[in-house]
Each structure stands twice: as C-alpha cells, then as structure tokens.
Design an enzyme around this catalytic site. Structure first.
Site: not given
Lengths: 345, 345, 345
Positions: C222, C224, C265, C280, C305
């Site tokens: 859902e 890219r 999402a 998350e 990092k």
C-alpha cells in the site's frame, strides 16, 4: 474593434440534453490576438465587443477557414477545417478583457490559457470559476451530465460495452485538452486542466497538480501541488509530500516554493519557501510550529514560529531525532538571518 | 410469499468462458421490496423463497416489463425493457434475509446496496465476501477473467487496438456501477464498489474509500478511508492522511471519525475520534502512543495512551515542535475529561 | 549458432509517423531459448548473431508458425498465427547476451523479462534504458507520439469521440503488457512495465511499484516501491509509505526490505532492512538519523546513525511519543547487536 483584446479561441464541446455546456475543448487558444485577426473574425461571427461566446455553424467555420488561409494562419485554418465537418457544438470565445469569467466556455478558455502556458498561475482572473464549471462525469464516451449517466450506463451494458466513469468532477484532467511540450505525467488523472506544467517537468505517479498552480521549469514532482502553489525552477517535491492549499483548511497565505528547493518524501509545507531550501523527509512544517534556528556551528540563535521564516532562502528544516526539536539550519547566512528576524519584530 | 424481504434487484453481468459469474451490475436495487411487487415477480421468475439468484431470459424480462408497467413501476419497466434486448447474462437476485452472501450475484447486490446508500457501512452482513468475489481484470472492454486475458490482449493488439487493463482486483470501482447524487470523485479508481459516499462529499485525487466504509454527509476527503471506517458529517480528511483499517496490521478496534473533525494532511488515525477533534498535519496517532493531556492553561494534567481517548470529543492532537512530545489539548472540557479518564482506571 | 543465448521474443508494436518505434508488446518472451528453437528461428529470419531486432512480415510469420507447430511449441505457434494476420509492425528480438540494450525493442524486451518474472530486479543489464525509451502518450487509442497528439485529439473530438490520454511517460503501465499470475493490482496506473510483482502480492490503490523493483512473494503493498527496491517474502508496506529510491535525491545505497517486515502507514525507509523489522506508522527513517538503541529492558545501550543498522534483523523503530527520541528496540539480540555495531567501528 482595434483595441487590444485579452484572448480568443475556437472550440468544440459537449452539452447536456437541456442544451447546457458541459465543457469546451480549445485546440489553439490565442493570448492577445493581433488586431487584424480579431477584426477579421469579428466581421464573420458578428462579434459586438466585450466578453462573449458565440456558437458557430459549419458555414461560418468554412468562411473562417478561408480567411485564415488568406492570412496564412495555417494552424487556425486546420482547426476550422476539421471543425466545419463536425456535428458537435462549436463555439468561438472572445475575451476583450481579463475579467472574472461569466460562462462555462469562458471558464474553460481561462483554464486552457494556463495549461497552454500562455498565462501563469495567479495571472488570470478566475473569480467565481467553481460555479461556472458544472459537475461532469468524465467517461470513456466523453463528458456526460451525471443526471443522464444511469441510462447511458445501462444501455452500454445491455449492448455488452462498459461505459467507464474515470472522474466525476468540475475539472477535467489536463491531458485530454493539452499536453504541453517537454513534460512527462505518469498518471494523468492527477493533473487538472488549469495546471501550468513547466517544460522539463516530470510528474510521477504520486505527483499531483491542481488548477492555477504548477512549476516554472524543470522539476520532479512526486508530491501534491495544491491550488495556487507555484514551484520554482529546479525544485523537487518528494513522494507524497504536501503543500498546504488555501481552498480548505490551512491558512490564507499563498504557499510557494522558490528555485532549487527539495521537499522530502512525505513531508509537508505550510509556509512559502525561498530558494535552495530543504525540508527533511517526513517533516510537516506548519506556519505555527516553533522552530529552533541554528547557526553554522549548530548553536541555537533563536526560536521563532516557522511563519516568520516565510520566503527566506538557504534554510534546511529537520527534526532532531534525539530531542524531537524542530530545527532550522542555515549554511550561508545565519547572522544575517538573525538580524533580519529581529529587525521586523 | 408476503413475508418481509431484505432486497431484490435485476441485473446484467459478465461470465468467464466456464460460465462463472465475474460481476453483476444492478441498475436499480431495491431494499425491502413491497409485498405486491415481490409476489408478482416471484410468480414470473418461479422464485421459491430464501436467498436466490435466478437467470432471466428475454421472454421473462418482457413479462416482467409488462407487469412493471401495470404496477406503474416505471424505472423497473425501463430496466426490463432495455435488458430484454441484451445478449448478456441477466439475473434477478432476491434476498429474503440479510444473511452472509453465498454467491457472486448476492455479494454484488450487497455492495450495490451500500453504494446506492440503501444500507450504511456495517449495516449489511458481508461475512465471507472475499471468497465470493472472483479476481477480475477490469478492462476497456469490460470484465475479463485474468486467465483469458493474454489471448484477448494479443488479439486486440494484432487488430491495432489496445485492450487496457485498469485494475486487477476483486472489487470494481464504484462509478462503473453507480454515481450517487451530489458527489464529486476526482479519480474514480480510488473508490471501490461498496463504498458509501454521502451526499455533499468531494473525494479529491488523493482520497480513497474502501468498501463498507464512507462518509455520512458533507466531507472533503483527500486521505484514505479504510474498510470499515465511517466519517461523520462535516469532517474533512487532509491530503494523504491515513485511517487505520482492521483488515491488515492495526488493531481490532473499528476506527471511526465523528462529526466536524479535521485530520491534517499526511496525518494518521489509529483510534476512533469523537466530534470536533483535530489531528495536526503530519502526526500519526496510534492507539499505543503515550500522550500528554493538557488543560486550557496548557498545564499537563495527565499522561495516557491515545487509545484511552477513543471516542472523546473536542480534542486537538499535536506534537510539540520544541520537545517532541505528543500533546492533547482540549478547549472545552479538560477537567471533565480528566475525571472521566480516571473514572474508568 | 548453438551457443547459449540470453533471450528472444516475437512482438507487435507501434511506431510514429517517422517510422520510429514507440513501444513493443511481447506476449511470450523466452529466457535462455533452447538451441534447436533458436537455430530454427535464425534460419527463417536470417539472424546473424549478436543482439538484434528484425522486423517480420506475414510470410515469415507464417513460416515460423509452421515450424513452431512442428516443434510442438503451441504457444509460440499461436502468437505467430495471430500476428501473421496483423497490419501492425511486428518484430523478433534476439539477445545473444545480457548487454546494455541498444534499441527500443531491446529495452522493451528487458522490461518484459522482469514483469514476466523471468529475471529479478538487478538481474538484467538496464544501463542507459532511459534514452532508449521514447516519451509516449498512452491513450485510449494506443501509443501515440506526443508530437502527433494534438491533431489526433482534435480529429477525435470533431467526430464526437474522446481520445483520452492516460499517461505521458517513458514507461507504460505493466498490465497492458502482462498480468503475472496470482496478483491483484487495484490501480494499474501505478505499476510500471519492468516491475517484478511476486505471486501472492496485492498492490492496493495507494501502492506503487517502479521498474526494476518489486516483491519476492506474498506482500500487501500500500506504499511506494521505488526503482531498485526489492521487498522480501511476507513483508507488508503500509498505506502511503515511502522507500527511498536511488534515482533522485536519497543516497546511493540500494534500499531493500527483508522478509516479514512491516513498514507502517505514512512511514519512510532510507536504509536497507533485514528480516522481521518494523517501522512505526508515520516515522521516516533516513540513513543519517541518530537512533537510540534499546535493549529488551528498554535501557539505552547505544546511539548510532540509522545507516549503521542497515540490513540487520528483528529491529523495531519508533519515535518515543513523550521525548521525541527515535528509538530502535530489538527483542532478540540486543547484546549481539551491540557487539556487532562496535566491532566494525
């Protein structure tokens, strides 16, 4: 008639069963037509001045074609020649001045001027345009009034065809009217007629450009350019990023992006940016957000609302990933920036 | 037969080469049909009761048309009249009760009831619907079984046509079946059949509405309404915002949005909201996020998981841009909220 | 001729008015063709070796059909049989080796190999492919050179048709060339030819897959999937999430996602992930972000990092909603991870 005129165009369009315009396609709109051209047309179509749209029959189109040939206006002659054979509604729209549009054909002409790059966003008066654009079902069989759609869809189905509805909207997609030179638009459903797409611009699948908005030149647009927003030369919008519009929510300040900016993926912009600014991926910068301004030693020199940094250049916005603080770095001009911020306080 | 029935509809659809239904289009589905209408139909189509779909031939459709004319059911008469001329598979589906669907035509009828606004999301039993909806290639030439697609595409190409596949999915786009009144849907590929789109709703290009989800009334939808999510009257979803669904990931709580809420662009919602709530642009609120609750003096009165604020009204969620803390402000009822939170602890 | 060859395919395509290829559709591309098949074809089409595309006339296609029947190559015989009746440009492309493509038909063959799952992303040499793919208007009437579009659109309009432009791009959408088995793609405009979509993958409306990128197997996409990115078996990409590509912006590291990962999402990914990692919802993880690494007691064991965590498994990334700190939790191997991080310092 030899006063300067704003625009004219010959078009072909669609009407509903009540004879109301749904949309008009103008293949060759003209900005500031030459007086001789305008005068010739005025005589043939009985134009009396002002902003007017006049329906054309085949005979008049044939007369226009002959005149265009005499005037060596080959492109207009082609348009007239093709449209004189058509049984669709044809129209010439003449705008003496750039006043607010008053009809559907006028509104469509103004949207064409933007997408043909003849005027820039905010460069033509679009006041009241929403009420002049009927809501249309944009289908595989052209523009249809939503009221007439159910019967058309059932008839198509009974005949084994699908009448597919691509959009139900007041604005059509730009590319069914014009594809300006030197652009790529991966998913054309996401660029409205009235967008100004600069030469060299690529609009990727996640990109979007509303009407009265666009790009000055070379840009990679993978985010959303809201109504009214202009993106400067060489600036890129990352995937899914947002520019706050003025139509709904947001504030009343017109957002813009200067030259050579980079807005990261899934970021957002609620203030106008100057040149060479960067917004980190995932960071939404609203005008009211408080921002720590750092100098080139990464020392905090100020805390301001982001709105106070509107239009300034050479800024980098990020969220410190250890403290959660929204920071603004500036490589070039930290001291000048600080002075400037306090000068107008 | 004069017991109350749930629904009935006459449709036309597509089958694959094995005679299996791919989809059914019902132009005029009926909820709770009048007993006289149902009885008349039952006699003509030999309906024996229960939930059944019965294929129709032209003779039966003609008889139905005559009966509809007698009953002054003009719209149904039109449907029968048009379909009796068709050589496509035609069907009548009669649902005595709102049980879980057991066939493709039944499943499609339930999706139609939602999109025709005859039932609300969660208002009809959709249990097991995924297994009843075959995966279909939705093409410029209608619904095609993916198994049959390669040959069809090659044949079209050889003839100089393009057989374009718009979607490969179990759900078609809603607008090829119905465009409910008073809506705009800028990119119809993003609203599935089975969506309930309230009158006055605009779904912008970045908006999305899944099946069994939708809007009660006037809304500007520029974000994603996941399966099961209902958006209240007057609420807006900003560009690219997310509402957590229950199908994949997320939790088992059904997310909903009350009236007059605003979810900012690129924000996200993992809890049900009450009325008049705001989520700041770019903020993803998951149920497990700890939130500082502030009173109207901006004093911290509590720290709770966002899930504990589910369904409460008049909340504003934001991330403090200097401390990175997720804050919940409430203008109206800070003290009541605090009491309420601790009451159920 | 009996040396091993990389690929061959028979196709049909489109040219502009200058006779230049716009695109080629290969219904049955073959990887590593059997020597006997290759030798038979070579004789009939006068193939001299190397990487070559040879235009085919109906007579040659008929001879090929006869040979394929003799060889019991039924699928190829079908292709030849259908194309010998066509008046469209037909071609056979034979690639002796997997060198960089040198023509439009070669480039299209390589994109087909990816989407037919015959090679994996990064599994074929695509160097210089952009310059071999002309920019094309993908329309309801097939591929059209943008130069030729205005006249075609005006003619269609005059005849009462709409010539709708779905995309203006160097890459077509995959599904107009092949729909690989076992996939759903809700909005096909968002998957380019050259994508590798694993069996069992669902690409939802907000999903996107670029060329030379894809999914190994079962995935819910859902978000890219940028060029070059491969998503492992069982991994899900949440709505609107971003994976940083290497084409524009971002860094030069190829991003990938291991098995059984979950990207929330509106989240984002700027480093390659190992297996069973979670990001998350709403969190954009760039390589340069500093991250607090926590052990299973939630004690900080390090600050690194994010780029240093590239490719490691069993990590969960989140932003602490009270402190704004980006945290990395690891359930399984906190101590090993710590040792490993410092080992390469």
């Amino acid at each position: 008639m030899s006063t300067p005129h704003f625009s004219l165009a010959i078009g072909v369009g669609s009407k509903n069963r009540n004879g109301q315009w749904l949309e008009v396609f103008y293949p060759r709109p003209i900005l500031n037509p030459a007086p001789a051209l305008l005068d010739g047309i005025a005589r043939l179509v009985d134009y009396q001045g002002g902003n007017e749209c006049i329906e054309l029959d085949s005979k008049t189109l044939h007369a226009l074609e002959d005149m265009f040939i005499d005037m060596k206006q080959d492109e207009l002659a082609d348009v007239a020649s093709i449209l004189e054979e058509s049984d669709r509604p044809r129209v010439i729209t003449i705008l003496a001045t750039d006043e607010a549009p008053t009809s559907t054909p006028e509104a469509y002409l103004k949207l064409h001027l933007l997408s043909h790059r003849l005027v820039k966003p905010h460069g033509t008066n679009l006041a009241g345009i929403f009420s002049l654009l009927p809501n249309v079902a944009w289908t595989s069989e052209g523009a249809i009034d939503p009221e007439e759609l159910p019967e058309r869809q059932l008839l198509a189905r009974a005949l084994g065809r699908i009448l597919s509805v691509h959009s139900v909207d007041k604005f059509p997609k730009m590319t069914d009217y014009v594809v300006p030179g030197g652009v790529r638009i991966a998913d054309t459903a996401r660029v409205r007629l009235g967008a100004y797409v600069g030469e060299g611009t690529t609009v990727m699948h996640e990109g979007f450009i509303n009407f009265n908005a666009g790009t000055e030149g070379t840009s990679m647009i993978e985010g959303r350019v809201s109504a009214g927003v202009m993106v400067g030369e060489g600036s890129d919008l990352g995937g899914g990023c947002s520019t706050m519009g003025t139509l709904s929510g947001g504030n009343s300040v017109v957002i813009g992006v200067g030259d050579n900016c980079l807005i990261g993926a899934n970021a957002g912009l609620g203030i106008p940016l100057g040149d060479r600014c960067i917004i980190e991926a995932g960071l939404y910068l609203t005008a009211g957000s408080k921002v720590q301004v750092l100098d080139d030693q990464r020392k905090v020199i100020d805390v301001v609302k982001a709105g106070e940094l509107s239009g300034k250049s050479d800024l980098l916005f990020r969220r410190n990933s250890l403290t959660g603080t929204l920071e603004c770095l500036t490589n070039k001009s930290a001291i000048e920036l600080n002075n400037e911020l306090h000068a107008h306080n």
